[in-house]
Design a protein around this motif. Structure first.
Motif, short mmCIF file in Angstrom:
data_model
loop_
_atom_site.label_atom_id
_atom_site.label_comp_id
_atom_site.label_asym_id
_atom_site.label_seq_id
_atom_site.Cartn_x
_atom_site.Cartn_y
_atom_site.Cartn_z
N UNK A 299 0.84 -1.20 0.00
CA UNK A 299 0.00 0.00 0.00
C UNK A 299 0.88 1.26 0.00
N UNK A 300 1.97 1.23 0.76
CA UNK A 300 2.89 2.36 0.77
C UNK A 300 3.54 2.56 -0.60
N UNK A 301 3.87 1.48 -1.28
CA UNK A 301 4.43 1.60 -2.62
C UNK A 301 3.40 2.18 -3.59
N UNK A 302 2.15 1.77 -3.45
CA UNK A 302 1.08 2.34 -4.28
C UNK A 302 0.93 3.83 -4.01
N UNK A 303 1.07 4.22 -2.76
CA UNK A 303 1.01 5.64 -2.39
C UNK A 303 2.14 6.42 -3.05
N UNK A 304 3.34 5.84 -3.05
CA UNK A 304 4.47 6.52 -3.69
C UNK A 304 4.28 6.64 -5.19
N UNK A 305 3.64 5.66 -5.83
CA UNK A 305 3.36 5.73 -7.26
C UNK A 305 2.46 6.92 -7.57
N UNK A 306 1.45 7.14 -6.74
CA UNK A 306 0.54 8.26 -6.98
C UNK A 306 1.20 9.59 -6.64
N UNK A 307 2.16 9.59 -5.72
CA UNK A 307 2.93 10.81 -5.48
C UNK A 307 3.75 11.16 -6.72
N UNK A 308 4.33 10.17 -7.35
CA UNK A 308 5.08 10.38 -8.59
C UNK A 308 4.16 10.87 -9.70
N UNK A 309 3.00 10.23 -9.84
CA UNK A 309 2.07 10.63 -10.89
C UNK A 309 1.56 12.05 -10.68
N UNK A 310 1.34 12.44 -9.43
CA UNK A 310 0.92 13.80 -9.14
C UNK A 310 1.99 14.81 -9.54
N UNK A 311 3.25 14.47 -9.33
CA UNK A 311 4.34 15.35 -9.75
C UNK A 311 4.42 15.45 -11.26
N UNK A 312 4.17 14.36 -11.96
CA UNK A 312 4.17 14.38 -13.42
C UNK A 312 3.05 15.29 -13.93
N UNK A 313 1.88 15.19 -13.34
CA UNK A 313 0.76 16.05 -13.74
C UNK A 313 1.09 17.52 -13.50
N UNK A 314 1.69 17.82 -12.35
CA UNK A 314 2.06 19.20 -12.05
C UNK A 314 3.11 19.72 -13.03
N UNK A 315 4.04 18.86 -13.44
CA UNK A 315 5.06 19.27 -14.40
C UNK A 315 4.44 19.55 -15.77
N UNK A 316 3.52 18.70 -16.20
CA UNK A 316 2.85 18.93 -17.48
C UNK A 316 1.99 20.20 -17.43
N UNK A 317 1.38 20.44 -16.29
CA UNK A 317 0.59 21.68 -16.15
C UNK A 317 1.50 22.90 -16.19
#
Length: 363
Positions: A304-322
């Protein structure tokens, strides 16, 4: 649609002006939704294109931070820090004469206390692994076509601007909370002057209005802070300048930023609830004498913690594209404009000598 709006604006009657306003507003909303969907699709495509890098290096760097945030559900309720912070917040609310019977202020003080305690618990991992993970993602996405993975030296070079921006973000969030509480305080005492403090309907209205005002102010502050972190890594310039740059870039794009931020935050909140249900509740049941398997529960918590880190990474990718979209939009807005700056070079015998610079010559 844009040509129709310009055509209607050529008439001066109130009916056509109102119709053109409605059409222009509808076109802007459609454009905002289109841009949001494009940024989201581009973010997912970028994540899948660099899937191995994001799920190994970036996710493993964010894993200790994710684990600390989730494990704070174990330690924060039993730490002496939570009741101390909650007591101080309750004293502040009572000194401000907020209605003690309002559920909104009761829940708000408790949730803020939990957030502060959890943030303090995870602060060492936030200042180290979380910022390093963001630096690794931002460094990979700085170029238009990211292909080569980032080295540790290149990642560490972005840590300093990210760190300085993170410290400034703390004061921005503190100022946002202070502003929200000040507005609630002024609004409460303004309405209280009319003698509505004892009405149950007034308490419900105060709670609803306070929740809306606090949520709007805090959401905008969080969006600016996230964009400032990305900006400091992309531009390699941190501190308050990154926050000012984020405020300029986000102008007119607040709805798009909110639409992009809500799914990621909902996903992270859902993962925290999943960890609480699958790990924390079962651990409490073990303390009460229930059935318990320590190895499998720990393994599930790690996943579950690894899944949480994946979404933290994806959120950073979205912020970078924005951020890239905002930069492109700001450059497009400047097309067709002549921007100059007049500088006073010297002054002699009452005559000033000036120098004219265009936008390409700005430092």
């Amino acid at each position: 649609m844009r040509a129709l709006c310009l055509y209607l604006l050529s008439f001066s009657s109130p009916e056509t002006e109102f119709l053109s306003y409605c059409l222009c507003k509808s076109a802007m909303e459609d454009t905002s939704r289109t841009q949001t969907s494009i940024i989201m699709r581009r973010s997912i495509y970028t994540f899948l294109k660099n899937y191995h890098y994001f799920t190994t290096i970036a996710a493993l760097l964010a894993f200790p931070y994710a684990l600390s945030v989730l494990l704070s559900q174990f330690f924060v309720p039993f730490s002496p820090l939570l009741p101390a912070i909650h007591t101080h917040l309750r004293a502040i609310f009572m000194a401000a004469e907020f209605p003690p019977s309002s559920n909104f202020f009761t829940v708000l003080s408790f949730k803020i206390s939990q957030t502060i305690s959890s943030s303090i618990f995870a602060l060492p991992f936030t200042l180290s692994f979380f910022l390093l993970s963001k630096a690794s993602i931002i460094h990979l996405l700085k170029h238009t076509n990211p292909n080569s993975p980032s080295s540790f030296s290149s990642i560490s070079s972005l840590y300093r601007p990210l760190f300085s921006t993170f410290i400034c973000n703390f004061f921005v969030l503190l100022a946002a909370n202070s502003t929200a509480f000040s507005l609630l305080f002024l609004g409460y005492h303004f309405v209280n002057g009319f003698g509505f403090s004892l009405s149950p309907d007034w308490l419900a209205f105060t709670s609803a209005a306070g929740a809306v005002v606090y949520s709007m102010i805090l959401a905008n502050a969080i969006i600016v802070c996230n964009l400032a972190l990305v900006s400091s890594g992309m531009e390699n310039s941190g501190g308050y300048l990154a926050i000012l740059r984020a405020c300029v870039l986000i102008k007119g794009r607040t709805l798009s930023a909110l639409a992009l931020a809500v799914p990621g935050n909902l996903a992270l909140a859902a993962i925290e609830a999943l960890f609480h249900y699958r790990v924390v509740v079962r651990a409490y049941g073990y303390r009460s004498g229930g059935d318990f398997s320590g190895f499998w529960m720990a393994l599930e918590g790690v996943l579950i913690a690894y899944l949480y880190s994946i979404f933290v990474v994806l959120d950073t990718v979205v912020s970078s594209m924005f951020f890239k979209s905002c930069k492109t939009g700001s450059l497009v807005d400047r097309e067709g404009r002549y921007c100059y700056r007049i500088e006073i070079v010297a002054e002699k015998d009452g005559n000033a000598y000036v120098k004219l610079k265009n936008i390409e010559e700005f430092p």
